[in-house]
Design a protein around this motif. Sequence first.
Motif, PDB file in Angstrom:
ATOM      1  N   HIS A 120       4.766  -0.832  -4.240  1.00 23.82           N
ATOM      2  CA  HIS A 120       3.943  -0.845  -4.136  1.00 23.82           C
ATOM      3  C   HIS A 120       3.000  -1.199  -4.790  1.00 23.82           C
ATOM      4  O   HIS A 120       1.585  -2.222  -4.778  1.00 23.82           O
ATOM      5  CB  HIS A 120       3.274  -0.269  -2.852  1.00 23.82           C
ATOM      6  CG  HIS A 120       4.611  -0.261  -1.682  1.00 23.82           C
ATOM      7  ND1 HIS A 120       4.317  -1.513  -0.547  1.00 23.82           N
ATOM      8  CD2 HIS A 120       4.946   0.885  -0.792  1.00 23.82           C
ATOM      9  CE1 HIS A 120       4.548  -1.097   0.441  1.00 23.82           C
ATOM     10  NE2 HIS A 120       5.721  -0.414   0.257  1.00 23.82           N
ATOM     11  N   HIS A 123       2.411  -4.672  -6.724  1.00 20.69           N
ATOM     12  CA  HIS A 123       2.251  -5.356  -5.699  1.00 20.69           C
ATOM     13  C   HIS A 123       0.863  -5.537  -5.788  1.00 20.69           C
ATOM     14  O   HIS A 123       0.194  -6.689  -5.878  1.00 20.69           O
ATOM     15  CB  HIS A 123       2.844  -5.405  -4.569  1.00 20.69           C
ATOM     16  CG  HIS A 123       4.317  -6.519  -4.118  1.00 20.69           C
ATOM     17  ND1 HIS A 123       5.742  -5.381  -4.325  1.00 20.69           N
ATOM     18  CD2 HIS A 123       4.526  -7.961  -4.947  1.00 20.69           C
ATOM     19  CE1 HIS A 123       5.871  -6.544  -4.386  1.00 20.69           C
ATOM     20  NE2 HIS A 123       6.299  -7.939  -4.681  1.00 20.69           N
ATOM     21  N   TRP A 124      -0.457  -4.649  -5.243  1.00 23.55           N
ATOM     22  CA  TRP A 124      -1.643  -4.307  -5.075  1.00 23.55           C
ATOM     23  C   TRP A 124      -1.751  -4.687  -6.591  1.00 23.55           C
ATOM     24  O   TRP A 124      -3.161  -5.424  -6.774  1.00 23.55           O
ATOM     25  CB  TRP A 124      -1.702  -2.985  -5.086  1.00 23.55           C
ATOM     26  CG  TRP A 124      -1.102  -2.409  -3.030  1.00 23.55           C
ATOM     27  CD1 TRP A 124      -0.596  -1.355  -3.345  1.00 23.55           C
ATOM     28  CD2 TRP A 124      -1.672  -3.869  -2.220  1.00 23.55           C
ATOM     29  NE1 TRP A 124      -0.714  -1.531  -1.466  1.00 23.55           N
ATOM     30  CE2 TRP A 124      -0.742  -3.224  -1.132  1.00 23.55           C
ATOM     31  CE3 TRP A 124      -1.906  -5.045  -1.984  1.00 23.55           C
ATOM     32  CZ2 TRP A 124      -0.410  -3.152   0.141  1.00 23.55           C
ATOM     33  CZ3 TRP A 124      -1.801  -5.612  -0.745  1.00 23.55           C
ATOM     34  CH2 TRP A 124      -1.018  -4.976   0.549  1.00 23.55           C
ATOM     35  N   SER A 127      -1.861  -8.785  -7.048  1.00 29.23           N
ATOM     36  CA  SER A 127      -2.702  -8.839  -6.105  1.00 29.23           C
ATOM     37  C   SER A 127      -4.486  -8.907  -6.701  1.00 29.23           C
ATOM     38  O   SER A 127      -5.127 -10.203  -6.733  1.00 29.23           O
ATOM     39  CB  SER A 127      -2.853  -8.461  -4.877  1.00 29.23           C
ATOM     40  OG  SER A 127      -4.049  -9.338  -3.606  1.00 29.23           O
ATOM     41  N   ARG A 166      -7.677   0.583  -8.118  1.00 33.07           N
ATOM     42  CA  ARG A 166      -7.606   0.963  -6.275  1.00 33.07           C
ATOM     43  C   ARG A 166      -6.094   0.888  -6.298  1.00 33.07           C
ATOM     44  O   ARG A 166      -5.712   1.013  -5.685  1.00 33.07           O
ATOM     45  CB  ARG A 166      -8.185  -0.544  -6.618  1.00 33.07           C
ATOM     46  CG  ARG A 166      -8.108  -1.151  -4.672  1.00 33.07           C
ATOM     47  CD  ARG A 166      -8.426  -2.663  -5.170  1.00 33.07           C
ATOM     48  NE  ARG A 166      -6.845  -3.448  -5.131  1.00 33.07           N
ATOM     49  CZ  ARG A 166      -7.069  -4.425  -5.028  1.00 33.07           C
ATOM     50  NH1 ARG A 166      -8.064  -4.725  -4.074  1.00 33.07           N
ATOM     51  NH2 ARG A 166      -5.871  -5.147  -5.081  1.00 33.07           N
ATOM     52  N   CYS A 167      -5.487  -0.020  -7.302  1.00 34.84           N
ATOM     53  CA  CYS A 167      -4.066   0.025  -7.094  1.00 34.84           C
ATOM     54  C   CYS A 167      -3.082   1.452  -7.181  1.00 34.84           C
ATOM     55  O   CYS A 167      -2.374   1.142  -5.976  1.00 34.84           O
ATOM     56  CB  CYS A 167      -2.694  -0.582  -7.392  1.00 34.84           C
ATOM     57  SG  CYS A 167      -2.241  -0.489  -9.199  1.00 34.84           S
ATOM     58  N   VAL A 170      -4.699   3.356  -3.666  1.00 34.51           N
ATOM     59  CA  VAL A 170      -4.178   2.718  -2.497  1.00 34.51           C
ATOM     60  C   VAL A 170      -2.965   2.786  -2.250  1.00 34.51           C
ATOM     61  O   VAL A 170      -1.919   3.679  -1.358  1.00 34.51           O
ATOM     62  CB  VAL A 170      -4.147   1.110  -2.006  1.00 34.51           C
ATOM     63  CG1 VAL A 170      -2.902   0.506  -1.368  1.00 34.51           C
ATOM     64  CG2 VAL A 170      -5.385   0.170  -1.856  1.00 34.51           C
ATOM     65  N   SER A 171      -1.419   3.456  -2.853  1.00 30.10           N
ATOM     66  CA  SER A 171      -0.357   3.329  -2.945  1.00 30.10           C
ATOM     67  C   SER A 171      -0.320   4.655  -2.724  1.00 30.10           C
ATOM     68  O   SER A 171       0.935   5.423  -2.894  1.00 30.10           O
ATOM     69  CB  SER A 171       0.621   2.811  -4.028  1.00 30.10           C
ATOM     70  OG  SER A 171      -0.206   1.369  -4.455  1.00 30.10           O
ATOM     71  N   THR A 221      -7.384  -5.095   1.169  1.00 33.54           N
ATOM     72  CA  THR A 221      -7.247  -5.423  -0.044  1.00 33.54           C
ATOM     73  C   THR A 221      -6.215  -6.675   0.105  1.00 33.54           C
ATOM     74  O   THR A 221      -7.042  -7.924  -0.202  1.00 33.54           O
ATOM     75  CB  THR A 221      -5.667  -4.118   0.069  1.00 33.54           C
ATOM     76  OG1 THR A 221      -4.682  -4.399   0.511  1.00 33.54           O
ATOM     77  CG2 THR A 221      -6.174  -3.028  -0.629  1.00 33.54           C
ATOM     78  N   LEU A 222      -5.448  -6.780   0.292  1.00 32.14           N
ATOM     79  CA  LEU A 222      -4.320  -8.516   0.367  1.00 32.14           C
ATOM     80  C   LEU A 222      -5.435  -9.475   1.194  1.00 32.14           C
ATOM     81  O   LEU A 222      -5.844 -10.124   0.792  1.00 32.14           O
ATOM     82  CB  LEU A 222      -3.252  -8.267   1.756  1.00 32.14           C
ATOM     83  CG  LEU A 222      -2.986  -9.486   1.396  1.00 32.14           C
ATOM     84  CD1 LEU A 222      -2.597  -9.894   0.394  1.00 32.14           C
ATOM     85  CD2 LEU A 222      -1.221  -9.294   2.543  1.00 32.14           C
ATOM     86  N   ASP A 225      -8.770 -10.319  -0.746  1.00 30.88           N
ATOM     87  CA  ASP A 225      -8.145 -10.442  -1.676  1.00 30.88           C
ATOM     88  C   ASP A 225      -8.196 -11.926  -1.472  1.00 30.88           C
ATOM     89  O   ASP A 225      -8.272 -12.535  -2.408  1.00 30.88           O
ATOM     90  CB  ASP A 225      -6.889 -10.012  -1.744  1.00 30.88           C
ATOM     91  CG  ASP A 225      -7.284  -8.116  -2.843  1.00 30.88           C
ATOM     92  OD1 ASP A 225      -7.976  -8.721  -3.645  1.00 30.88           O
ATOM     93  OD2 ASP A 225      -5.775  -7.613  -3.121  1.00 30.88           O
TER      94      ASP A 225
END
Length: 331
Positions: A120, A123-124, A127, A166-167, A170-171, A221-222, A225
């Motif tokens: 995760h 992936h973030w 993104s 951020r990633c 978030v994770s 997030t997604l 983005d």
Amino acid sequence: MAVSDVPVGSVSAVTVFNNSSLNLPTFVLTGIPGMEAKNAWMAFLLFVLSVSTLLGNSLILFVIKSDRSLQEPMYIFLSILACSDLGLSLSTFPTMLSVYWLDSKDIPFNACITQMFFIHAFHWLESGILVAMAFDRLVAIREPLRYRTLFPNTVVAKMGVATAVRCISVSFPVPFLIKRLRFCKSRRLSHTYCLHPDVMKLACTDIKVNILYGVVIIIFTLGLDVVIILASYVVILKTVLGMASRQGRLKALNTCVSHVCAILIFYIPMICVSLLHRYGNHQHPLLPLLMANIYIVVPPLLNPIVYSLKTQQIRKRMYNIFARKKSRILW
């Protein structure tokens, strides 16, 4: 230790037993049902894809690092993208190969949530980098004369750090949200790696917090983005269409082709997997497996190919490297 051996009234001992027996299961990864006889071929294919992915992204990093003319914002972001793809591949290919090559499907709880965190997080990160690259293209096309002034390396570094923070932020809660659950049902996962939506479905306790967190994170997030990228390209198209020269318009749009391909390669499988996890209960079981493998394997594999073919500077640099090596071999 058996349950009968726990002293009556020892709540803490019972709690420890329950936590150790129910909250730390060993999950079972899943290959392709009904195709176990083809596992050797799948393993070989995955091995070729993994080697190609590692070599392709490593080559991108080497080319950007070795050529000073490529150490510009777009290529710095591309190098971060390549690092993200390498991290994602190294986080997932070992378990995928172990399922198909060694028929080793068990994965301990802590290993599963660790893999889940890195999948995760990378992936973030990817993104966020795609958003940064969209902003880079916007500034380069809208303000070409002030591009280096508005987009110095210090700004690139700050954007990279912000994306990484951020990633991770978030994770970081995801493993703890999974650790609070009890697992007393089936331990069989749907894929050859661990994902938060897949693991939480196996819990026999309330998962509303996990679902709510997943929805909120995807939206902010997604979803955010995608909105930023779309808005950036609306402004880019408006700027390009306002150019007087047809050749100038084509040249400006050509600088965005690689980035657009990377966006489609990344977001389409991710959105499909998210939708299948939430609404695909009645679909054919092979469809989620196929999309999940595409979601993990295809973006890291295709990104270096796309940027090598569509970016003239990288293509020339790679040609020079291979031509030099070939001449050395001939001599």
